[in-house]
Design a protein around this motif. Structure first.
Motif, PDB file in Angstrom:
ATOM      1  N   GLU A   1       4.084   0.595   2.626  1.00 42.07           N
ATOM      2  CA  GLU A   1       2.798   1.174   2.994  1.00 42.07           C
ATOM      3  C   GLU A   1       2.478   0.927   4.467  1.00 42.07           C
TER       4      GLU A   1
ATOM      5  N   ALA B   1      -1.248   0.587   6.765  1.00 41.36           N
ATOM      6  CA  ALA B   1      -2.687   0.432   6.530  1.00 41.36           C
ATOM      7  C   ALA B   1      -3.480   1.704   6.783  1.00 41.36           C
TER       8      ALA B   1
ATOM      9  N   CYS C   1      -1.380   6.233   1.026  1.00 42.47           N
ATOM     10  CA  CYS C   1      -1.384   4.864   0.505  1.00 42.47           C
ATOM     11  C   CYS C   1      -2.766   4.515  -0.039  1.00 42.47           C
ATOM     12  N   ALA C   2      -3.805   4.962   0.660  1.00 39.16           N
ATOM     13  CA  ALA C   2      -5.169   4.739   0.188  1.00 39.16           C
ATOM     14  C   ALA C   2      -5.385   5.429  -1.154  1.00 39.16           C
TER      15      ALA C   2
ATOM     16  N   GLU D   1      -3.636   3.391  -3.832  1.00 43.25           N
ATOM     17  CA  GLU D   1      -4.378   2.162  -4.117  1.00 43.25           C
ATOM     18  C   GLU D   1      -5.627   2.452  -4.940  1.00 43.25           C
ATOM     19  N   GLN D   2      -6.354   3.494  -4.587  1.00 38.18           N
ATOM     20  CA  GLN D   2      -7.591   3.815  -5.286  1.00 38.18           C
ATOM     21  C   GLN D   2      -7.347   4.181  -6.746  1.00 38.18           C
TER      22      GLN D   2
ATOM     23  N   SER E   1      -3.294  -0.018  12.554  1.00 36.92           N
ATOM     24  CA  SER E   1      -2.302  -0.472  11.573  1.00 36.92           C
ATOM     25  C   SER E   1      -1.855  -1.894  11.883  1.00 36.92           C
TER      26      SER E   1
ATOM     27  N   LYS F   1      -6.464  -5.981   0.653  1.00 42.49           N
ATOM     28  CA  LYS F   1      -5.722  -4.731   0.776  1.00 42.49           C
ATOM     29  C   LYS F   1      -6.417  -3.622  -0.015  1.00 42.49           C
ATOM     30  N   GLN F   2      -6.887  -3.968  -1.199  1.00 43.31           N
ATOM     31  CA  GLN F   2      -7.615  -3.012  -2.023  1.00 43.31           C
ATOM     32  C   GLN F   2      -8.877  -2.522  -1.306  1.00 43.31           C
TER      33      GLN F   2
ATOM     34  N   TYR G   1      -8.165  -0.104   1.615  1.00 42.51           N
ATOM     35  CA  TYR G   1      -7.766   1.230   1.160  1.00 42.51           C
ATOM     36  C   TYR G   1      -8.862   1.940   0.356  1.00 42.51           C
TER      37      TYR G   1
ATOM     38  N   HIS H   1     -11.763   2.938   3.993  1.00 46.47           N
ATOM     39  CA  HIS H   1     -10.556   3.463   4.654  1.00 46.47           C
ATOM     40  C   HIS H   1     -10.930   4.618   5.582  1.00 46.47           C
TER      41      HIS H   1
END
Length: 284
Positions: free
Chosen positions: A110, A112, A117-118, A121-122, A156, A178-179, A182, A187
């Motif tokens: 991933e 950032a 990637c977001a 994660e979501q 990033s 991280k959660q 994202y 984000h």
């Protein structure tokens, strides 16, 4: 996703990105040449979110800084390496979280600032955390910074340095931070301001994580750039993986999880798709 190609110009890539976002899914082959330590990257939109194609980027972005100064990141590249707690391997670039006796490993590649990637994660992030805790698999995290070159900025790298500071607190703080980074709330849009380049913004996000809220040690490390050099080492390690051409790329052991597309495997963007692909891979 894309092949590792070159000969492009930056404006064409930005125009392509905007067009791809409007159409959701389009063909590949937007080419551009980027001069950041010889790094070459391309951004393509793919089903279920924006996928980011990566090339053989070699520099991790040491030419830019978390506070927006190229001199600061150039200095970070020569700084003494501080490795966060809970890392192993050469230069502390191995992040593995989960039960040591877990039979399977989920590898996540991933960046950032990556919107795809977001999206992953979501939709899937909480399930990944549950599976790690249950011992279904352990997770190996591979984090890059190539989007700083592609989209311009330092977010990033700065977010990765902040994740190092969170990991130094504990593994759960890393996962929760991280959660939060994202999340839909925090984000940043890839065409908008580079919010992750701002330490104050990263601290604001960190304050939504119980272990990081008002955490003076975390904040000091972020502001001082304690893990900036480590972020560059992580980026270099990410760039050295030859068979990963886009983010997010999700693997279970040696199996890339995703559906076929003209550009290659597209990472699952829904929980149902992810669970189905994991179950299938575990049976193979």
């Amino acid at each position: 996703m894309s092949n590792r190609n070159s000969q492009a110009n930056k404006q064409a890539a930005r125009d392509r990105l905007r067009a791809e976002r409007e159409r959701q899914v389009k063909k590949d082959r937007v080419r551009r040449q980027l001069t950041v330590g010889g790094a070459i990257v391309a951004v393509l939109a793919i089903a279920g979110g924006i996928g980011v194609a990566v090339a053989n980027s070699g520099g991790g972005g040491g030419a830019e800084a978390s506070a927006g100064s190229s001199e600061a990141w150039a200095k970070a590249a020569k700084a003494k390496l501080a490795k966060p707690a809970h890392t192993t391997g050469k230069n502390g670039t191995s992040i593995v979280i989960g039960k040591a006796d877990a039979k399977h490993t989920l590898s996540l590649f991933e960046d950032a600032r990556c919107p795809g990637c977001a999206n992953f994660e979501q939709n899937v992030g909480e399930q990944v955390q549950k599976d790690i805790k249950s011992g279904k698999y352990k997770a190996s995290f591979h984090l890059g910074t190539f989007l700083d070159a592609n989209l311009k900025g330092t977010g990033s790298k700065n977010a990765l340095s902040a994740l190092g500071a969170a990991l130094n607190v504990d593994q759960d703080a890393f996962l929760k931070y991280k959660q939060a980074l994202y999340s839909k709330e925090y984000h940043p849009d890839e065409t908008g301001p580079d919010k992750f380049a701002d330490d104050k913004y990263l601290i604001k996000v960190a304050d939504t994580v119980p272990a990081l809220k008002g955490n003076a040690t975390f904040q000091k490390a972020l502001k001082a750039g304690t893990y900036d050099r480590w972020a560059l080492e992580m980026s270099d390690a990410f760039n050295s993986v030859k068979d990963v051409t886009s983010t997010p790329t999700i693997k279970l052991d040696d199996t890339v999880l995703g559906t076929d597309s003209p550009q290659g495997k597209v990472a699952p963007s829904t929980l149902a798709a992810f669970n189905s692909l994991v179950a299938k891979a575990m049976k193979s």
